[in-house]
Scaffold this active site. Structure first.
Site, PDB file in Angstrom:
ATOM      1  N   ASP A  11      31.720  45.621  46.246  1.00  0.00           N
ATOM      2  CA  ASP A  11      32.330  45.225  44.977  1.00  0.00           C
ATOM      3  C   ASP A  11      31.633  46.046  43.887  1.00  0.00           C
ATOM      4  O   ASP A  11      30.502  46.501  44.091  1.00  0.00           O
ATOM      5  CB  ASP A  11      32.128  43.726  44.761  1.00  0.00           C
ATOM      6  CG  ASP A  11      32.584  43.288  43.389  1.00  0.00           C
ATOM      7  OD1 ASP A  11      33.704  43.660  42.980  1.00  0.00           O
ATOM      8  OD2 ASP A  11      31.795  42.585  42.712  1.00  0.00           O
ATOM      9  N   ASP A  13      31.640  45.532  39.858  1.00  0.00           N
ATOM     10  CA  ASP A  13      30.999  44.803  38.748  1.00  0.00           C
ATOM     11  C   ASP A  13      30.179  43.628  39.272  1.00  0.00           C
ATOM     12  O   ASP A  13      30.703  42.757  39.967  1.00  0.00           O
ATOM     13  CB  ASP A  13      32.054  44.323  37.748  1.00  0.00           C
ATOM     14  CG  ASP A  13      32.884  45.481  37.188  1.00  0.00           C
ATOM     15  OD1 ASP A  13      32.289  46.524  36.873  1.00  0.00           O
ATOM     16  OD2 ASP A  13      34.114  45.332  37.078  1.00  0.00           O
TER      17      ASP A  13
END
Ligand SMILES: [Mg+2]
Ligand SMILES: [Zn+2]
Length: 173
Positions: A11, A13
């Site tokens: 992922d 952020d």
């Protein structure tokens, strides 16, 4: 024919960079401590390294896809200076309530759906049995589960130290 390789799905952020909320400008981008070292570690271990990121800020009209591509290019340039790289970025620009009509839909790529991970599996020669995801939200782990790979929850701190604590399945680690 080259052997298939395991993949790590990051992922973005909250994992690779500090989550300041809808980050799209270089000046707002802040690497997570240990992120460059973590990516380089997987590069050196012959993993494919992917970013799997929901970017509903595009659909919401906060920034454009071009803005996001610019930020990803910036990330790649910074990684390159460290001898590291991300093999591919996959993003979902959609949201069911998006302001921008082309992006307003219920899609199969917005996590917790597995569409982005499945897209990578379709485009690369990946050894699925030894691949996994690292995310900071339940929706990341749900996407991993739906794609039939393990997901690990990163809750901040140093990403390199975190990945070194994982009992990663690749045999020679
Ligand atoms: Mg996140
Ligand atoms: Zn989508």
């Amino acid at each position: 024919m080259a052997a298939s390789r395991p993949a790590v799905f990051f992922d973005r952020d909250g994992v690779l960079n500090i989550d300041h909320g809808y980050t799209y400008r270089q000046q707002d981008f802040e690497w997570m401590p240990g992120a460059l070292a973590a990516i380089k570690y997987f590069n050196d271990q012959q993993y494919l390294v992917f970013v799997i990121t929901n970017q509903s800020g595009i659909g919401r009209g906060y920034y454009t896809e071009e803005d996001m591509f610019g930020l990803h290019k910036f990330m790649s340039e910074q990684l390159s200076k460290q001898g590291a790289h991300i093999d591919a970025f996959y993003h979902c620009p959609h949201h069911p309530d998006a302001q921008e009509k082309p992006y307003r839909k219920i899609c199969n790529c917005r996590k917790p759906a597995p569409g982005l991970i499945e897209q990578a599996f379709g485009e690369w020669d990946i050894e699925q049995q030894q691949s996994f995801l690292i995310g900071d939200k339940l929706s990341d782990l749900q996407a991993a589960e739906a794609a039939h790979i393990p997901g690990y929850l990163f809750q901040g701190g140093n990403l390199y130290e975190f990945v070194r604590t994982l009992k990663i399945v690749k045999q020679n680690l």
